[in-house]
Scaffold this active site. Sequence first.
Site, short mmCIF file in Angstrom:
data_model
loop_
_atom_site.label_atom_id
_atom_site.label_comp_id
_atom_site.label_asym_id
_atom_site.label_seq_id
_atom_site.Cartn_x
_atom_site.Cartn_y
_atom_site.Cartn_z
N TRP A 101 41.79 64.42 21.77
CA TRP A 101 41.65 65.27 20.58
C TRP A 101 40.38 64.92 19.83
O TRP A 101 39.68 65.82 19.34
CB TRP A 101 42.89 65.18 19.69
CG TRP A 101 44.07 65.87 20.32
CD1 TRP A 101 45.23 65.28 20.72
CD2 TRP A 101 44.18 67.25 20.65
NE1 TRP A 101 46.06 66.23 21.29
CE2 TRP A 101 45.44 67.43 21.25
CE3 TRP A 101 43.34 68.36 20.52
CZ2 TRP A 101 45.89 68.70 21.71
CZ3 TRP A 101 43.78 69.60 20.97
CH2 TRP A 101 45.04 69.76 21.56
N ASP A 125 42.46 63.59 11.45
CA ASP A 125 43.32 64.59 12.10
C ASP A 125 44.69 63.94 12.30
O ASP A 125 44.90 63.17 13.23
CB ASP A 125 42.70 64.98 13.45
CG ASP A 125 43.63 65.87 14.28
OD1 ASP A 125 44.71 66.26 13.79
OD2 ASP A 125 43.26 66.15 15.44
N LYS A 131 53.91 69.47 15.07
CA LYS A 131 54.43 68.21 15.58
C LYS A 131 55.41 67.58 14.59
O LYS A 131 56.54 67.32 14.95
CB LYS A 131 53.29 67.22 15.86
CG LYS A 131 52.61 67.38 17.21
CD LYS A 131 51.55 68.41 17.26
CE LYS A 131 50.94 68.60 18.64
NZ LYS A 131 49.49 68.70 18.60
C1 LIG Z 1 48.26 69.08 18.88
C2 LIG Z 1 47.04 68.45 18.32
C3 LIG Z 1 45.89 69.19 18.00
C4 LIG Z 1 45.76 70.66 18.32
O1 LIG Z 1 46.48 71.44 17.46
P1 LIG Z 1 46.40 73.03 17.51
O2 LIG Z 1 47.21 73.39 16.32
O3 LIG Z 1 46.97 73.47 18.82
O4 LIG Z 1 44.97 73.43 17.39
C5 LIG Z 1 44.82 68.52 17.46
N1 LIG Z 1 44.87 67.21 17.19
C6 LIG Z 1 45.96 66.46 17.47
C7 LIG Z 1 45.96 65.01 17.16
C8 LIG Z 1 47.08 67.06 18.04
O5 LIG Z 1 48.16 66.33 18.32
#
Ligand SMILES: *Cc1c(COP(=O)(O)O)cnc(C)c1O
Length: 359
Positions: free
Chosen positions: A101, A171, A195
């Site tokens: 990511w 993030d 998540k």
């Molecule tokens: C799932 C995830 C993303 C991507 O998220 P989207 O909403 O599909 O763009 C980005 N960063 C992390 C750490 C993730 O777990």
Amino acid sequence: MSRGFNFSSGPAVLPEEVLKEAQAELLEWSNARASVMEVSHRGKAFIAMAEESERDLRALMSIPANYKVLFLQGGATQHFAQIPMNIGFGGSADYIVTGQWGQKAVKEAKPYTNARVAATGEADGFLKLPPRDTWQLDSNAAYVHYTPNETIGGIAIHDIPDVGNVPLVADMSSNILADTLDVSKFGIIYAGAQKNIGPSGLVVMIIRDDLLGRPTAPMANIFKYSAQAADGSMLNTPATFSWYMAGRVFKWVARHGGVAAMGERNRAKAERLYRYIDGSGFYSNPIEKSARSLMNVPFRSPNETLDEKFVKESEAAGLLALKGHRSVGGMRASIYNAMPIEGVEALISFMQDFAAKNG
Ligand SMILES: *Cc1c(COP(=O)(O)O)cnc(C)c1O
């Protein structure tokens, strides 16, 4: 059929209590005589819900008054680009890369800012964190971006890195609300909802208000965090149902002891699972012990044939979505806030049986 224990990495398990609440008010919500999905986001009921959800999140995370809370769309991925558009324009930004990511975040930022990889664990296959004394931070960077929990690899930075006066951008898609956190250490915290918060379609962003005043790339209002902040995240129609569900989840977290209690539970769940894996003589997890994720636990059996068998049989036993990410293989158990300890116990018990039969 009944609900299984859902170990999906995302979209992921939601608290059963919240799903039941949503079910109970699906036809008629908040005296609106319609569902939450069918009413105006500018109506009284929705505005009240939106304001309450923000208040609840602020209380849960002790968000200081000089931070704005935004309820946006586009997924975390869109904000990989939108963050540099908003706060990195014309300068450079540092990225601490500890997995896939983080790599994506760098790539998406490049059209908008000079995105520098200040540290990366790539040479170690992202199984270890790049040691702190190797980080090449630039004190003139517009911000430092990192991914405290790398969802795919299952590696985490457990403390908040000290990056001096440069705003720290995190993030937290897969670990927001998973433990206590000092928000004041951050410039931006952002998370795709699917998540640890709610359904997909929503991004929660906590942004320090001085960052809203930075010169931006020339762009439409809809991309500007300052414009979204000024308009209560309602520049256009927000993801109303996801927002409502997020609000319900915030209340659920509060009802179950808040983020401190979540942290305790999450540590207990993860410790149990890692202890079993390490002692099993059958399964393994490759991540440097001090950097293991509390949320996403990748593991393997002795070979790929057994991995495949494991995924198939566990699914049939009601332990869902344990297949590892296609780039990593093996298995991965995502054990977010809404995964009860009983789910982890059921998984361990299945793993014990499987090892006994196939060892
Ligand atoms: C799932 C995830 C993303 C991507 O998220 P989207 O909403 O599909 O763009 C980005 N960063 C992390 C750490 C993730 O777990």
